[in-house]
Scaffold this active site. Structure first.
Site, mmCIF file in Angstrom:
data_model
loop_
_atom_site.group_PDB
_atom_site.id
_atom_site.type_symbol
_atom_site.label_atom_id
_atom_site.label_comp_id
_atom_site.label_asym_id
_atom_site.label_seq_id
_atom_site.Cartn_x
_atom_site.Cartn_y
_atom_site.Cartn_z
ATOM 1 N N HIS A 95 42.003 75.694 25.316
ATOM 2 C CA HIS A 95 42.671 77.003 25.315
ATOM 3 C C HIS A 95 42.061 77.956 26.338
ATOM 4 O O HIS A 95 42.636 79.017 26.607
ATOM 5 C CB HIS A 95 42.601 77.614 23.914
ATOM 6 N N ARG A 96 40.911 77.628 26.917
ATOM 7 C CA ARG A 96 40.357 78.450 27.997
ATOM 8 C C ARG A 96 41.191 78.297 29.263
ATOM 9 O O ARG A 96 41.280 79.220 30.086
ATOM 10 C CB ARG A 96 38.912 78.036 28.304
#
Length: 436
Positions: A409-410
């Site tokens: 999700h980064r």
């Protein structure tokens, strides 16, 4: 001067290895390119080649030794014209205990008088020249560098090696041909926070009858990397149900036409292709998080999870988005076979832009896979099974599988991950699209 053979780093993550087997013995004459030993790394058992010629004067580390650190001397070679017996004493001389103050050696024995020589004028060491590759037939190069040089028509004698002792390595070939360098892994990014050392696991004391099995180097690496992945990467999971009937029908037709060539496509071969094409359609997911940078890849190299006796390895189908299904099937069969024999080369399992893990053959309906850093996504494939499913606005029985994407999700937003899952579903349900 005797040549010290040191434990090589056969993969970027290797810190120590097991000297599984010596293929030579003391007194044997070896030349550059001869096989010396089999070394168990954190990924596979690999062959160690000689880069110099001479006579094996001394085997320092016996075969079967675990935990040999990278750079540790494992053998000594006597060069041309050197006495093998004298060369064999070189490592011993370096390890002689130094006399301590008070006239005792490190072993607590009185030091001999000759251990304290008369002081002489200290000789200044001669300055060493910068390491440079030898010329002619004495060029030092790794086996991979030699193969790449032959493929790309590079003259090794014209290069200066950047490896240990002036050895020419892959990076030197890439620099000579203008090939792009591999992106640094996220852990190497300057903005990344240092990883805290893992707390030691206390030995379990139990009265339950059991067998204590020593971890292999591969299992230790799997444990470390997966722990790092779950601790450092914020995973987001997205699942879709996919109808397989059209893909199974196309596979049957293609296999019928490929009989004359002795080829047979698996469902997994087609899913590898579908994931690769999906990544090119949704390039926001074909990325890697690298600290203060986001690396966007321009081809889809798919790492495929293969179970082997000691653990798991992920051979890579390079450029799967542009390869024919028959080429993927042929390559995958070869890679999987050599993976199970422990004979993959590092460049065949290191890298990749995304992974696929298929546990459908075990009847697993769905699962969440752990991301393989520095990649930013992995596709987990469940079993195809007959289920009630809405087809053309009517409820029917269809062959359906569940696929779950794990995303970093980064690097990947949920909406972009959803687009990839949507593209993957569309291509599997309409498989002619991946062949166009």
């Amino acid at each position: 001067m005797p040549i010290e053979l040191k434990m090589p780093a056969l993969s970027p993550t290797m810190e120590e290895g097991t000297l599984a087997k010596w293929l030579v013995k003391e007194g044997d004459t070896v030349s550059a390119g001869d096989l010396l030993a089999e070394i168990e790394t954190d990924k596979a058992t690999m062959e160690f080649e000689a880069v110099d010629e001479g006579t094996i004067a001394k085997i320092v580390v016996p075969e079967g030794t675990d935990g040999v650190k990278v750079g540790e001397v494992i053998a000594v070679i006597a060069g041309e014209g050197e006495d093998a017996g004298a060369a064999a004493q070189a490592p011993k001389a370096a390890k002689e205990p130094v006399a301590k103050e008070g006239g005792e050696t490190g072993a607590g024995q009185p030091a001999k008088e000759e251990a304290a020589p008369t002081p002489k004028a200290e000789a200044k060491p001669a300055p060493q020249a910068a390491p440079k590759a030898d010329t002619g037939d004495r060029v030092k190069a790794s086996p991979l560098a030699r193969r790449l040089a032959e493929q790309k028509g590079v003259d090794l004698s014209s290069l200066t090696g950047s490896g240990p002792g002036g050895r020419i390595v892959k990076a030197d070939i890439d620099a000579a041909t203008g090939a792009p360098k591999k992106a640094a892994a996220p852990a190497a990014a300057p903005a990344a926070a240092p990883t805290p050392a893992a707390a030691p696991v206390a030995a379990l004391e139990t009265e339950i009858p059991h067998e204590a099995i020593k971890l292999s180097n591969m299992r230790k690496t799997i444990a470390r990397r997966l722990t790092e992945s779950k601790q450092q990467i914020p995973h987001i999971y997205l699942t879709v149900d996919i109808q397989l009937d059209a893909l199974l029908k196309l596979r049957s037709e293609l296999n019928e036409s490929l009989k004359g060539r002795g080829l047979k496509l698996s469902v997994n071969d087609m899913l590898i292709k579908a994931l690769a094409v999906s990544l090119m359609e949704v390039p926001e997911c074909n990325v890697s998080f690298a600290g203060d940078q986001l690396l966007k890849f321009q081809r889809a190299d798919i790492s495929v999870a293969v179970s082997i006796p000691n653990g798991l390895i992920t051979p890579i189908i390079v450029g799967a988005d542009t390869k024919a299904l028959s080429a993927i099937a042929t390559e995958m069969k070869d890679l999987a076979g050599r993976a199970k024999e422990g004979k993959l080369q590092p460049h065949e399992y290191q890298g990749g832009t995304a992974s696929i893990s298929n546990m459908g053959m075990f009847g697993i309906k769905a699962f969440d896979a752990v991301i393989n850093p520095p990649q930013a996504m992995i596709m987990a494939i469940g079993a195809g099974e007959k289920r009630p499913y809405v087809v053309n606005d009517s409820l029917q029985i269809a062959t359906v599988m569940s696929a779950t994407g794990s995303f970093d999700h980064r690097a990947i937003d949920g909406a972009d991950g959803a687009k990839l899952m949507q593209a993957f579903k569309r291509l599997v349900e309409n498989p002619l699209g991946m062949l166009a």
